[in-house]
Design a protein around this motif. Sequence first.
Motif, PDB file in Angstrom:
ATOM      1  N   VAL A   1       2.913 -20.031   7.866  1.00 47.86           N
ATOM      2  CA  VAL A   1       1.719 -19.983   8.703  1.00 47.86           C
ATOM      3  C   VAL A   1       0.764 -18.893   8.216  1.00 47.86           C
ATOM      4  CG1 VAL A   1       0.850 -19.484  11.029  1.00 47.86           C
ATOM      5  CG2 VAL A   1       2.847 -20.953  10.732  1.00 47.86           C
ATOM      6  N   SER A   2       1.303 -17.755   7.819  1.00 50.63           N
ATOM      7  CA  SER A   2       0.466 -16.646   7.353  1.00 50.63           C
ATOM      8  C   SER A   2      -0.046 -16.859   5.937  1.00 50.63           C
ATOM      9  CB  SER A   2       1.248 -15.327   7.397  1.00 50.63           C
ATOM     10  OG  SER A   2       2.310 -15.329   6.464  1.00 50.63           O
ATOM     11  N   GLY A   3       0.617 -17.728   5.166  1.00 55.12           N
ATOM     12  CA  GLY A   3       0.242 -17.924   3.777  1.00 55.12           C
ATOM     13  C   GLY A   3       0.564 -16.720   2.909  1.00 55.12           C
ATOM     14  N   ALA A   4       1.624 -15.999   3.248  1.00 57.97           N
ATOM     15  CA  ALA A   4       1.985 -14.789   2.503  1.00 57.97           C
ATOM     16  C   ALA A   4       2.262 -15.113   1.040  1.00 57.97           C
ATOM     17  CB  ALA A   4       3.202 -14.136   3.138  1.00 57.97           C
ATOM     18  N   GLU A   5       1.696 -14.284   0.145  1.00 58.21           N
ATOM     19  CA  GLU A   5       1.885 -14.476  -1.294  1.00 58.21           C
ATOM     20  C   GLU A   5       3.090 -13.711  -1.821  1.00 58.21           C
ATOM     21  OE1 GLU A   5      -1.669 -13.427  -3.372  1.00 58.21           O
ATOM     22  OE2 GLU A   5      -2.974 -14.520  -1.988  1.00 58.21           O
ATOM     23  N   LEU A   6       3.439 -12.645  -1.134  1.00 56.54           N
ATOM     24  CA  LEU A   6       4.503 -11.763  -1.600  1.00 56.54           C
ATOM     25  C   LEU A   6       5.291 -11.285  -0.390  1.00 56.54           C
ATOM     26  CD1 LEU A   6       4.210  -8.994  -4.280  1.00 56.54           C
ATOM     27  CD2 LEU A   6       5.043  -8.346  -2.028  1.00 56.54           C
TER      28      LEU A   6
ATOM     29  N   ALA B   1      -1.297   0.637  -5.577  1.00 53.72           N
ATOM     30  CA  ALA B   1      -1.760   0.431  -6.948  1.00 53.72           C
ATOM     31  C   ALA B   1      -0.911  -0.624  -7.654  1.00 53.72           C
ATOM     32  CB  ALA B   1      -1.718   1.751  -7.713  1.00 53.72           C
ATOM     33  N   ALA B   2       0.409  -0.591  -7.412  1.00 51.40           N
ATOM     34  CA  ALA B   2       1.305  -1.580  -8.025  1.00 51.40           C
ATOM     35  C   ALA B   2       0.989  -2.993  -7.529  1.00 51.40           C
ATOM     36  CB  ALA B   2       2.756  -1.224  -7.712  1.00 51.40           C
ATOM     37  N   LEU B   3       0.719  -3.130  -6.236  1.00 51.09           N
ATOM     38  CA  LEU B   3       0.394  -4.442  -5.677  1.00 51.09           C
ATOM     39  C   LEU B   3      -0.894  -4.990  -6.291  1.00 51.09           C
ATOM     40  CD1 LEU B   3       1.248  -3.858  -1.899  1.00 51.09           C
ATOM     41  CD2 LEU B   3       2.568  -5.174  -3.563  1.00 51.09           C
ATOM     42  N   ILE B   4      -1.883  -4.106  -6.446  1.00 48.59           N
ATOM     43  CA  ILE B   4      -3.146  -4.536  -7.050  1.00 48.59           C
ATOM     44  C   ILE B   4      -2.913  -5.002  -8.489  1.00 48.59           C
ATOM     45  CG2 ILE B   4      -5.403  -3.722  -7.857  1.00 48.59           C
ATOM     46  CD1 ILE B   4      -5.443  -1.879  -5.366  1.00 48.59           C
ATOM     47  N   SER B   5      -2.087  -4.257  -9.227  1.00 51.87           N
ATOM     48  CA  SER B   5      -1.809  -4.635 -10.619  1.00 51.87           C
ATOM     49  C   SER B   5      -1.012  -5.933 -10.706  1.00 51.87           C
ATOM     50  CB  SER B   5      -1.043  -3.510 -11.325  1.00 51.87           C
ATOM     51  OG  SER B   5       0.269  -3.372 -10.797  1.00 51.87           O
ATOM     52  N   MET B   6      -0.313  -6.274  -9.628  1.00 53.18           N
ATOM     53  CA  MET B   6       0.457  -7.523  -9.593  1.00 53.18           C
ATOM     54  C   MET B   6      -0.415  -8.714  -9.190  1.00 53.18           C
ATOM     55  SD  MET B   6       3.861  -5.970  -7.755  1.00 53.18           S
ATOM     56  CE  MET B   6       4.810  -7.471  -7.633  1.00 53.18           C
ATOM     57  N   GLY B   7      -1.704  -8.447  -8.902  1.00 55.46           N
ATOM     58  CA  GLY B   7      -2.613  -9.539  -8.579  1.00 55.46           C
ATOM     59  C   GLY B   7      -2.871  -9.747  -7.109  1.00 55.46           C
ATOM     60  N   ILE B   8      -2.407  -8.825  -6.268  1.00 58.88           N
ATOM     61  CA  ILE B   8      -2.682  -8.930  -4.834  1.00 58.88           C
ATOM     62  C   ILE B   8      -4.143  -8.545  -4.589  1.00 58.88           C
ATOM     63  CG2 ILE B   8      -2.150  -8.013  -2.540  1.00 58.88           C
ATOM     64  CD1 ILE B   8      -0.034  -9.916  -3.633  1.00 58.88           C
ATOM     65  N   LYS B   9      -4.911  -9.487  -4.059  1.00 61.48           N
ATOM     66  CA  LYS B   9      -6.336  -9.268  -3.831  1.00 61.48           C
ATOM     67  C   LYS B   9      -6.601  -8.814  -2.399  1.00 61.48           C
ATOM     68  CE  LYS B   9      -7.312 -11.036  -7.906  1.00 61.48           C
ATOM     69  NZ  LYS B   9      -7.742 -10.171  -9.038  1.00 61.48           N
ATOM     70  N   LYS B  10      -7.791  -8.302  -2.193  1.00 64.22           N
ATOM     71  CA  LYS B  10      -8.189  -7.918  -0.835  1.00 64.22           C
ATOM     72  C   LYS B  10      -8.076  -9.134   0.088  1.00 64.22           C
ATOM     73  CE  LYS B  10     -11.931  -6.274   2.065  1.00 64.22           C
ATOM     74  NZ  LYS B  10     -13.345  -5.855   2.195  1.00 64.22           N
ATOM     75  N   GLY B  11      -7.488  -8.903   1.274  1.00 63.15           N
ATOM     76  CA  GLY B  11      -7.345  -9.968   2.256  1.00 63.15           C
ATOM     77  C   GLY B  11      -6.092 -10.806   2.101  1.00 63.15           C
ATOM     78  N   ALA B  12      -5.339 -10.622   0.991  1.00 64.44           N
ATOM     79  CA  ALA B  12      -4.091 -11.368   0.813  1.00 64.44           C
ATOM     80  C   ALA B  12      -3.076 -10.929   1.862  1.00 64.44           C
ATOM     81  CB  ALA B  12      -3.532 -11.134  -0.579  1.00 64.44           C
TER      82      ALA B  12
ATOM     83  N   GLU C   1       7.624   4.073  -8.979  1.00 65.90           N
ATOM     84  CA  GLU C   1       7.845   5.056 -10.042  1.00 65.90           C
ATOM     85  C   GLU C   1       6.920   4.836 -11.230  1.00 65.90           C
ATOM     86  OE1 GLU C   1      11.481   6.585 -12.983  1.00 65.90           O
ATOM     87  OE2 GLU C   1      11.866   5.099 -11.397  1.00 65.90           O
ATOM     88  N   HIS C   2       6.651   3.569 -11.542  1.00 60.96           N
ATOM     89  CA  HIS C   2       5.874   3.270 -12.754  1.00 60.96           C
ATOM     90  C   HIS C   2       4.408   2.954 -12.467  1.00 60.96           C
ATOM     91  CE1 HIS C   2      10.094   2.391 -14.033  1.00 60.96           C
ATOM     92  NE2 HIS C   2       9.690   3.125 -15.066  1.00 60.96           N
ATOM     93  N   ALA C   3       3.993   3.089 -11.221  1.00 63.21           N
ATOM     94  CA  ALA C   3       2.600   2.797 -10.868  1.00 63.21           C
ATOM     95  C   ALA C   3       1.709   3.996 -11.167  1.00 63.21           C
ATOM     96  CB  ALA C   3       2.507   2.439  -9.381  1.00 63.21           C
TER      97      ALA C   3
END
Length: 532
Positions: free
Chosen positions: A112-117, A57-68, A159-161
């Motif tokens: 190579v992976s294009g990792a965002e985080l 949930a925290a990752l989604i709120s940080m803007g991580i989209k499906k497939g990232a 904790e805060h998610a």
Amino acid sequence: MTLTQTTWQSLSPYHSYPVFQLLQKTAERLPNKVAIIDGEKKVTYSQLNAYSDRLGAALISMGIKKGAHVGILSPNCIEFEVAYYGVAKAGAVATTINPGYREMEIAHQLNVSGAELLIVHESLLQTAVSARGETPELKRLVVIEEGSDNAESFWSLIEHAPDQIPEIPINAEEDLAILPFSSGTTGLPKGVMLTHQSIAANLRQFFDRKDDAVMRPDDVIVLHLPLFHMYGNFLMHGAVRAGATQVLMDRFDMEQFLTLLSKYRGTHLYTVPPVALGITQYPDVDRFDLSSIRAAVLAAAPMSGDLQRQLSSSLGTKVIQVYGMTELSPVANSDFFDDSLLRPGTVGPAVADTEEKIVDLETGTREVASGEAGELWVRGPQVMKGYFENAEATAETITHDGWMRTGDIVKMDSDGYVTILDRKKELIKYKGFQVAPAELEGLLLNHPGILDAAVIGKPDAEAGEVPKAFVVARGDVEVSAESVMDFVADRVATFKRIREVEFIDAIPKNPSGKILRRLLIEQEREKYGEPR
């Protein structure tokens, strides 16, 4: 000879589901069962599921989209597994990074992976920060650190998610679950696209069996194999699927390993041949009560039948060999624990619903007769989707009709049992880890005292193989074997280090300039009286 496996019963149809459902179902079934022991820390299945929900949930709120793509750089720990399942629940893809990598290697995988985080353990933060300067697409770091006041640290985010995570639709047959890196048959490490379905199918192929390899809720798995590697990752899923307890080791130490097996009454020994050899040679191994081990499984490198029998005698239990590779999610072959079917020195036949054939080494088009050496090709539901954004390497590895060329030279008997003989591919296997000669050669050519270089795997009793460099020195610069080895050691993970250097006048090459490593390998074997 083509073999459609008949010894293992078919498990078809294979139902599609995302891998994180393994955790969700076990948390519902066994909420208070201890899932992981990590030093003095423990988590139950209910906690592991809840923590990973919150992280997702925290990752989604940080803007991580499906497939990232999200990098995980960490030794074995509870947080690694929370991160892995949390990333998957967010619909993202974990690209797991070897914690032994140096800055250049980390940057390569992230780019190579294009990792965002990148989720990084505090013990590796300095290395990750150094690598970040070379990773323009990486947007942020999340640090696994105890007691941090940083609102964006790993545990603070959890904790805060929110308790509830948005449901992300997953197409298990198409969507990736993980993007580990492998050198394949040649070249630099490439992203291996493994779907939720390929991993789920492979878990059934190996664990849905009626012998001692089956994991049960009362089992304890002492996991020294690194979770970033598909061998360790596969065992993590297997344990979670069964509801077994994992006892994690962040780095391998034989005394600690044997102590943990004895203390926690480990039921399975999953390891690699160098560790098996170490157990048979360890002084006073009888000090440790290993009587709880009911199954031993060896993989990641070939092992002789003699060593297999010796380990079996030392442990008082049956020992089997298994064959696979990252690109196969990772298992393709497994021997049996049944005395009437077990064949030491082989990796057994193909697992359920898997076809194998042995193809001649000269043309790559003719299937060879039973007992004749050739390259192993595999086709089945566990085969990777391909190499990430590398259509050329994918086409070189997977045929148009779904056969994967493994690059391993084997022979298959009339019953379908496979014996690993050698590697057609030029990868070096150091204690089960892949080392790409081309990567080390590229480094060596940056040394001011080196004009040309080639790297091969030299047989080694403990490690399996060690990287050996053949070097052509420049006439105007003084260079020693020690300086060459130190130069490489400063730039790569420990398992990739050059262990021996030999100076020669010229590197053998074909007319197009390709290094003839096979010639150097054969010369090395002849030097020590080994068969070609």
